[in-house]
Design a protein around this motif. Structure first.
Motif, PDB file in Angstrom:
ATOM      1  N   TYR A 190      58.490  13.026 -16.328  1.00  0.00           N
ATOM      2  CA  TYR A 190      57.122  12.547 -16.200  1.00  0.00           C
ATOM      3  C   TYR A 190      56.170  13.713 -15.952  1.00  0.00           C
ATOM      4  O   TYR A 190      55.123  13.836 -16.603  1.00  0.00           O
ATOM      5  CB  TYR A 190      57.030  11.523 -15.067  1.00  0.00           C
ATOM      6  CG  TYR A 190      55.631  11.043 -14.796  1.00  0.00           C
ATOM      7  CD1 TYR A 190      55.037  10.075 -15.600  1.00  0.00           C
ATOM      8  CD2 TYR A 190      54.885  11.572 -13.748  1.00  0.00           C
ATOM      9  CE1 TYR A 190      53.742   9.642 -15.360  1.00  0.00           C
ATOM     10  CE2 TYR A 190      53.598  11.140 -13.501  1.00  0.00           C
ATOM     11  CZ  TYR A 190      53.034  10.173 -14.303  1.00  0.00           C
ATOM     12  OH  TYR A 190      51.756   9.753 -14.064  1.00  0.00           O
ATOM     13  N   GLU A 191      56.518  14.574 -15.010  1.00  0.00           N
ATOM     14  CA  GLU A 191      55.663  15.719 -14.689  1.00  0.00           C
ATOM     15  C   GLU A 191      55.555  16.692 -15.857  1.00  0.00           C
ATOM     16  O   GLU A 191      54.495  17.285 -16.086  1.00  0.00           O
ATOM     17  CB  GLU A 191      56.166  16.434 -13.436  1.00  0.00           C
ATOM     18  CG  GLU A 191      55.984  15.632 -12.158  1.00  0.00           C
ATOM     19  CD  GLU A 191      54.527  15.333 -11.829  1.00  0.00           C
ATOM     20  OE1 GLU A 191      53.639  16.159 -12.119  1.00  0.00           O
ATOM     21  OE2 GLU A 191      54.271  14.241 -11.287  1.00  0.00           O
ATOM     22  N   VAL A 199      52.984  15.251 -18.287  1.00  0.00           N
ATOM     23  CA  VAL A 199      51.621  15.444 -17.792  1.00  0.00           C
ATOM     24  C   VAL A 199      51.208  16.910 -17.964  1.00  0.00           C
ATOM     25  O   VAL A 199      50.101  17.195 -18.428  1.00  0.00           O
ATOM     26  CB  VAL A 199      51.510  14.999 -16.311  1.00  0.00           C
ATOM     27  CG1 VAL A 199      50.161  15.383 -15.721  1.00  0.00           C
ATOM     28  CG2 VAL A 199      51.732  13.491 -16.194  1.00  0.00           C
ATOM     29  N   LYS A 243      44.872  16.603 -13.604  1.00  0.00           N
ATOM     30  CA  LYS A 243      46.134  15.876 -13.589  1.00  0.00           C
ATOM     31  C   LYS A 243      45.905  14.357 -13.592  1.00  0.00           C
ATOM     32  O   LYS A 243      46.608  13.615 -14.261  1.00  0.00           O
ATOM     33  CB  LYS A 243      46.950  16.284 -12.366  1.00  0.00           C
ATOM     34  CG  LYS A 243      48.397  15.935 -12.427  1.00  0.00           C
ATOM     35  CD  LYS A 243      49.139  16.563 -11.251  1.00  0.00           C
ATOM     36  CE  LYS A 243      50.615  16.489 -11.472  1.00  0.00           C
ATOM     37  NZ  LYS A 243      51.354  17.136 -10.395  1.00  0.00           N
ATOM     38  N   GLU A 244      44.925  13.905 -12.839  1.00  0.00           N
ATOM     39  CA  GLU A 244      44.623  12.475 -12.771  1.00  0.00           C
ATOM     40  C   GLU A 244      44.258  11.923 -14.144  1.00  0.00           C
ATOM     41  O   GLU A 244      44.652  10.816 -14.500  1.00  0.00           O
ATOM     42  CB  GLU A 244      43.481  12.209 -11.785  1.00  0.00           C
ATOM     43  CG  GLU A 244      43.827  12.521 -10.339  1.00  0.00           C
ATOM     44  CD  GLU A 244      43.766  14.013 -10.019  1.00  0.00           C
ATOM     45  OE1 GLU A 244      43.000  14.758 -10.667  1.00  0.00           O
ATOM     46  OE2 GLU A 244      44.515  14.433  -9.115  1.00  0.00           O
ATOM     47  N   ARG A 250      47.351  11.868 -16.704  1.00  0.00           N
ATOM     48  CA  ARG A 250      48.310  10.776 -16.495  1.00  0.00           C
ATOM     49  C   ARG A 250      48.031   9.582 -17.389  1.00  0.00           C
ATOM     50  O   ARG A 250      48.941   8.828 -17.726  1.00  0.00           O
ATOM     51  CB  ARG A 250      48.288  10.335 -15.039  1.00  0.00           C
ATOM     52  CG  ARG A 250      48.909  11.331 -14.113  1.00  0.00           C
ATOM     53  CD  ARG A 250      48.874  10.843 -12.681  1.00  0.00           C
ATOM     54  NE  ARG A 250      49.453  11.835 -11.800  1.00  0.00           N
ATOM     55  CZ  ARG A 250      48.947  12.184 -10.627  1.00  0.00           C
ATOM     56  NH1 ARG A 250      47.857  11.592 -10.182  1.00  0.00           N
ATOM     57  NH2 ARG A 250      49.540  13.106  -9.890  1.00  0.00           N
TER      58      ARG A 250
END
Length: 72
Positions: free
Chosen positions: A31-32, A35, A52-53, A56
């Motif tokens: 997941y990271e 992103v 980052k927000e 996502r």
């Protein structure tokens, strides 16, 4: 380094917990990485800074993902 031993009789439970924790860590890692690939793509190819927000909720095509070279 410290080494720990499992208390006798709890080996199976410890193995089960370790296996589940490892699965979660791998999912989180993927997941990271996704992103971070989005953030890197927008920085390298679009000249935009993406937080980052925001990343996502964004998606890239397969071709866009393949352009990003992650060397972490």
């Amino acid at each position: 380094q410290d080494f720990y031993r499992c208390q006798e009789g709890y080996e199976a439970k410890a193995a089960s917990i370790s296996k589940e924790a490892a699965k979660k860590l791998v999912k989180d890692m993927h997941y990271e990485a996704r992103v971070q690939a989005i953030i890197d793509y927008y920085a390298q190819y679009r000249g935009m800074k993406v937080k980052k927000e925001e990343a996502r909720t964004m998606n890239l095509t397969r071709e866009q993902f393949l352009k990003v070279n992650i060397e972490h």
